[in-house]
Scaffold this motif. Structure first.
Motif, PDB file in Angstrom:
ATOM      1  N   LYS A  83       0.835  -1.205   0.000  1.00  9.49           N
ATOM      2  CA  LYS A  83       0.000   0.000   0.000  1.00  9.49           C
ATOM      3  C   LYS A  83       0.870   1.255   0.000  1.00  9.49           C
ATOM      4  N   GLY A  84       2.165   1.088  -0.229  1.00 12.82           N
ATOM      5  CA  GLY A  84       3.080   2.214  -0.314  1.00 12.82           C
ATOM      6  C   GLY A  84       3.585   2.672   1.042  1.00 12.82           C
ATOM      7  N   ILE A  85       4.267   3.823   1.011  1.00 12.55           N
ATOM      8  CA  ILE A  85       4.862   4.410   2.212  1.00 12.55           C
ATOM      9  C   ILE A  85       4.398   5.851   2.331  1.00 12.55           C
ATOM     10  N   GLU A  86       3.807   6.185   3.468  1.00  7.18           N
ATOM     11  CA  GLU A  86       3.318   7.535   3.749  1.00  7.18           C
ATOM     12  C   GLU A  86       4.467   8.357   4.326  1.00  7.18           C
ATOM     13  N   LEU A  87       4.928   9.339   3.568  1.00 10.59           N
ATOM     14  CA  LEU A  87       6.029  10.209   3.993  1.00 10.59           C
ATOM     15  C   LEU A  87       5.540  11.649   3.891  1.00 10.59           C
ATOM     16  N   SER A  88       4.966  12.142   4.979  1.00  9.22           N
ATOM     17  CA  SER A  88       4.377  13.478   4.971  1.00  9.22           C
ATOM     18  C   SER A  88       5.374  14.530   5.455  1.00  9.22           C
ATOM     19  N   SER A  89       4.995  15.804   5.287  1.00 12.69           N
ATOM     20  CA  SER A  89       5.877  16.914   5.657  1.00 12.69           C
ATOM     21  C   SER A  89       6.316  16.781   7.110  1.00 12.69           C
ATOM     22  N   ASN A  90       7.487  17.311   7.400  1.00 12.52           N
ATOM     23  CA  ASN A  90       8.123  17.253   8.724  1.00 12.52           C
ATOM     24  C   ASN A  90       8.617  15.862   9.093  1.00 12.52           C
ATOM     25  N   ASN A  91       8.649  14.936   8.138  1.00 14.04           N
ATOM     26  CA  ASN A  91       9.195  13.600   8.358  1.00 14.04           C
ATOM     27  C   ASN A  91      10.247  13.328   7.296  1.00 14.04           C
ATOM     28  N   LYS A  92      11.209  12.452   7.647  1.00 19.14           N
ATOM     29  CA  LYS A  92      12.340  12.202   6.755  1.00 19.14           C
ATOM     30  C   LYS A  92      12.612  10.709   6.678  1.00 19.14           C
ATOM     31  N   LEU A  93      12.825  10.217   5.452  1.00 16.29           N
ATOM     32  CA  LEU A  93      13.189   8.826   5.213  1.00 16.29           C
ATOM     33  C   LEU A  93      14.490   8.785   4.428  1.00 16.29           C
ATOM     34  N   THR A  94      15.491   8.089   4.984  1.00 15.71           N
ATOM     35  CA  THR A  94      16.764   7.861   4.295  1.00 15.71           C
ATOM     36  C   THR A  94      16.849   6.377   3.987  1.00 15.71           C
ATOM     37  N   ILE A  95      17.052   6.034   2.719  1.00 14.29           N
ATOM     38  CA  ILE A  95      17.141   4.630   2.293  1.00 14.29           C
ATOM     39  C   ILE A  95      18.587   4.320   1.950  1.00 14.29           C
ATOM     40  N   GLU A  96      19.087   3.213   2.528  1.00 13.54           N
ATOM     41  CA  GLU A  96      20.468   2.790   2.313  1.00 13.54           C
ATOM     42  C   GLU A  96      20.501   1.290   2.072  1.00 13.54           C
ATOM     43  N   GLY A  97      21.664   0.784   1.670  1.00 20.59           N
ATOM     44  CA  GLY A  97      21.860  -0.654   1.515  1.00 20.59           C
ATOM     45  C   GLY A  97      21.852  -1.086   0.070  1.00 20.59           C
ATOM     46  N   ASN A  98      21.844  -2.418  -0.116  1.00 23.97           N
ATOM     47  CA  ASN A  98      21.924  -3.000  -1.455  1.00 23.97           C
ATOM     48  C   ASN A  98      20.722  -3.848  -1.829  1.00 23.97           C
ATOM     49  N   GLY A  99      19.708  -3.888  -0.982  1.00 22.52           N
ATOM     50  CA  GLY A  99      18.503  -4.667  -1.269  1.00 22.52           C
ATOM     51  C   GLY A  99      17.523  -3.887  -2.128  1.00 22.52           C
ATOM     52  N   THR A 100      16.275  -4.344  -2.128  1.00 20.45           N
ATOM     53  CA  THR A 100      15.232  -3.760  -2.978  1.00 20.45           C
ATOM     54  C   THR A 100      14.035  -3.317  -2.140  1.00 20.45           C
ATOM     55  N   LEU A 101      13.494  -2.165  -2.478  1.00 26.39           N
ATOM     56  CA  LEU A 101      12.241  -1.668  -1.913  1.00 26.39           C
ATOM     57  C   LEU A 101      11.260  -1.514  -3.056  1.00 26.39           C
ATOM     58  N   THR A 102      10.106  -2.158  -2.928  1.00 29.21           N
ATOM     59  CA  THR A 102       9.025  -1.984  -3.892  1.00 29.21           C
ATOM     60  C   THR A 102       7.831  -1.424  -3.140  1.00 29.21           C
ATOM     61  N   ALA A 103       7.476  -0.170  -3.446  1.00 29.39           N
ATOM     62  CA  ALA A 103       6.369   0.517  -2.771  1.00 29.39           C
ATOM     63  C   ALA A 103       5.329   0.873  -3.824  1.00 29.39           C
ATOM     64  N   THR A 104       4.190   0.227  -3.736  1.00 32.66           N
ATOM     65  CA  THR A 104       3.129   0.397  -4.722  1.00 32.66           C
ATOM     66  C   THR A 104       1.835   0.737  -4.008  1.00 32.66           C
ATOM     67  N   SER A 105       1.123   1.738  -4.505  1.00 37.52           N
ATOM     68  CA  SER A 105      -0.130   2.110  -3.843  1.00 37.52           C
ATOM     69  C   SER A 105      -1.251   1.120  -4.118  1.00 37.52           C
ATOM     70  N   ASN A 106      -1.043   0.202  -5.057  1.00 32.00           N
ATOM     71  CA  ASN A 106      -1.991  -0.882  -5.344  1.00 32.00           C
ATOM     72  C   ASN A 106      -3.455  -0.473  -5.315  1.00 32.00           C
ATOM     73  N   ASN A 107      -3.839   0.282  -6.315  1.00 34.18           N
ATOM     74  CA  ASN A 107      -5.248   0.659  -6.509  1.00 34.18           C
ATOM     75  C   ASN A 107      -5.840   1.509  -5.392  1.00 34.18           C
ATOM     76  N   THR A 108      -4.980   2.210  -4.669  1.00 38.76           N
ATOM     77  CA  THR A 108      -5.474   3.139  -3.659  1.00 38.76           C
ATOM     78  C   THR A 108      -5.467   4.525  -4.297  1.00 38.76           C
ATOM     79  N   THR A 109      -6.639   5.024  -4.671  1.00 38.84           N
ATOM     80  CA  THR A 109      -6.756   6.278  -5.409  1.00 38.84           C
ATOM     81  C   THR A 109      -6.060   7.422  -4.689  1.00 38.84           C
ATOM     82  N   ASN A 110      -5.330   8.224  -5.463  1.00 39.06           N
ATOM     83  CA  ASN A 110      -4.634   9.420  -4.990  1.00 39.06           C
ATOM     84  C   ASN A 110      -3.510   9.124  -3.989  1.00 39.06           C
TER      85      ASN A 110
END
Length: 168
Positions: A83-110
């Motif tokens: 269902k994806g990843i919710e990253l709203s204002s005033n929040n921070k996400l740092t992605i590191e490493g050698n693996g895989t991230l698949t983030a899909t909203s899967n038919n969740t409108t908007n």
């Protein structure tokens, strides 16, 4: 004989010191990993801290980022956020490493693959990041009606972002 004996003692002492130094380095590395929070199928919120993916994981609800989060993708692992990843204002996400991230909203409108109506800060330093939005939402970034575009910095890794219909 005295010189040879002293050399043997010096070599034995140096070997013990090197072994002790290596043990400290390994202990430090192990301790650092021990402090990381493991990502599991039940991970729905990531609050400030470091999270590590150590095996293939699928999360079937939207993951919310709360605070300053570092996500480490382990070698050969995949985190699938259905269902994806919710990253709203005033929040921070740092992605590191050698693996895989698949983030899909899967038919969740908007809903974006990684983002929110008012987007936060995303830094990608490594890994394979695949993000797909749905109807009116970006793969990575702001969703329909959003007014804050946030910031995206890509320092490394491979990033594929696909917006949904009527979006970028």
């Amino acid at each position: 004989y005295t010189t040879l004996f002293r050399s043997s003692i010096t070599l034995a002492h140096a070997t013990r010191r090197a072994t002790a130094a290596l043990a400290i380095i390994l202990l430090t590395a192990t301790t650092a990993w021990a402090d990381d929070i493991p990502v599991t199928a039940k991970t729905t919120t990531m609050s400030s801290g470091t999270y590590r993916v150590t095996e293939n994981v699928t999360v079937d609800t939207r993951i919310t980022i709360d605070g300053d989060v570092t996500l480490i993708l382990g070698d050969g692992t995949t985190l699938t956020a259905n269902k994806g990843i919710e990253l709203s204002s005033n929040n921070k996400l740092t992605i590191e490493g050698n693996g895989t991230l698949t983030a899909t909203s899967n038919n969740t409108t908007n809903k974006s693959g990684i983002g929110a109506q008012n987007f936060g800060t995303l830094i990608i330093n490594g890994g394979n990041v695949n993000a797909t939005g749905y109807l009116g939402a970006a793969g990575i970034g702001t969703e329909t009606g959003g007014t804050d575009g946030g910031s995206i910095t890509i320092n490394g890794g491979v990033v594929t972002a696909v917006g949904g219909q009527f979006s970028a």
